[in-house]
Design a protein around this motif. Structure first.
Motif, short mmCIF file in Angstrom:
data_model
loop_
_atom_site.label_atom_id
_atom_site.label_comp_id
_atom_site.label_asym_id
_atom_site.label_seq_id
_atom_site.Cartn_x
_atom_site.Cartn_y
_atom_site.Cartn_z
N HIS A 61 -1.63 -9.29 -4.91
CA HIS A 61 -1.46 -9.33 -3.46
C HIS A 61 -0.01 -9.66 -3.12
N PRO A 62 0.77 -8.70 -2.62
CA PRO A 62 2.19 -8.96 -2.35
C PRO A 62 2.45 -10.15 -1.44
N SER A 63 1.62 -10.38 -0.44
CA SER A 63 1.86 -11.50 0.47
C SER A 63 1.70 -12.86 -0.21
N ARG A 96 2.59 -6.44 -16.74
CA ARG A 96 3.06 -5.19 -16.13
C ARG A 96 2.20 -4.73 -14.95
N PRO A 97 2.35 -5.39 -13.83
CA PRO A 97 1.56 -4.99 -12.66
C PRO A 97 1.79 -3.51 -12.33
N PRO A 98 0.72 -2.75 -12.12
CA PRO A 98 0.88 -1.31 -11.90
C PRO A 98 1.39 -0.93 -10.51
N ARG A 99 1.11 -1.74 -9.50
CA ARG A 99 1.49 -1.37 -8.13
C ARG A 99 2.96 -1.71 -7.85
N ARG A 103 5.07 -5.38 -7.92
CA ARG A 103 6.29 -5.61 -8.72
C ARG A 103 7.45 -6.02 -7.82
N GLU A 104 7.58 -5.38 -6.68
CA GLU A 104 8.67 -5.71 -5.77
C GLU A 104 8.54 -7.15 -5.26
N ALA A 105 7.34 -7.55 -4.86
CA ALA A 105 7.14 -8.92 -4.37
C ALA A 105 7.38 -9.94 -5.48
N ALA A 149 12.37 3.11 -11.64
CA ALA A 149 12.36 3.21 -10.17
C ALA A 149 13.74 2.97 -9.58
N PRO A 150 14.76 3.74 -10.02
CA PRO A 150 16.11 3.51 -9.47
C PRO A 150 16.12 3.73 -7.95
N GLY A 151 16.86 2.88 -7.27
CA GLY A 151 16.97 3.00 -5.82
C GLY A 151 15.85 2.29 -5.06
N SER A 152 14.85 1.80 -5.75
CA SER A 152 13.74 1.09 -5.08
C SER A 152 14.14 -0.36 -4.81
#
Length: 177
Positions: A61-63, A96-99, A103-105, A149-152
């Motif tokens: 959950h990103p939040s 290794r979270p797939p979403r 990963r960003e959060a 994911a370059p640029g993400s």
């Protein structure tokens, strides 16, 4: 209370928050490794209430990652539960979270932990040093995120982490940091 009763009581309290089938066993083991109730949270209460939040983060959950702010870190300061939470976050990263959003959060949170003031002395790591040691274990994964994911946003956070750790975006090893 005898010394042997205290760890058993802590395990009973932690088991009150049910485990999730979405949380990898290694992450669950890292959560249970810590006596969260014995750690003072950044909000002033016992850090026991963070178990649910770190499990939510482990479920992807990103939040939940943002919810750690004010408890694990606040602005430039780390709070006492930071090393325990960081250990859990790195177990999540190792799984290794797939979403992409997860990963960003997660990477945002790790970067926020690294961007705090180093509170260590000459003979101890302090909260910052303990967190940096955990975060350093994920260098190969940060490099992989840059390549995949370059640029993400996730790649930008990974690059920031590598920069703070003194690691090159590609290549071997991590210099002191």
């Amino acid at each position: 209370m005898r010394g042997s009763e205290k760890p058993q009581r802590a395990l009973r309290r932690q088991s009150e928050v049910p485990s999730s089938p979405l949380v990898p066993d290694a992450v669950e083991a890292e959560i249970r490794r810590h006596d969260w109730d014995a750690i003072e949270c950044g909000c002033g209460r016992s850090a026991g209430h963070l178990v649910g939040a770190v499990r939510d983060a482990a479920e992807g959950h990103p939040s939940a990652f943002r919810a750690l702010e004010g408890h694990v870190f606040f602005g430039e300061d780390l709070k006492p539960p930071a090393p325990a939470a960081c250990g859990v976050l790195m177990a999540v990263w190792s799984a290794r979270p797939p979403r992409q959003a997860t990963r960003e959060a997660l990477l945002w949170t790790l970067l926020a932990l690294l961007c705090t003031v180093d509170d260590g002395g000459t003979h101890e790591a302090g909260l910052h040093g303990q967190c940096a040691a955990f975060i350093r274990t994920g260098v190969d994964g940060y490099r992989r995120e840059l390549a995949v994911a370059p640029g993400s946003g996730a790649a930008a956070y990974a690059e920031g982490i590598l920069k703070i750790l003194g690691a090159r975006a590609s290549g071997q090893g991590v210099s002191g940091g």
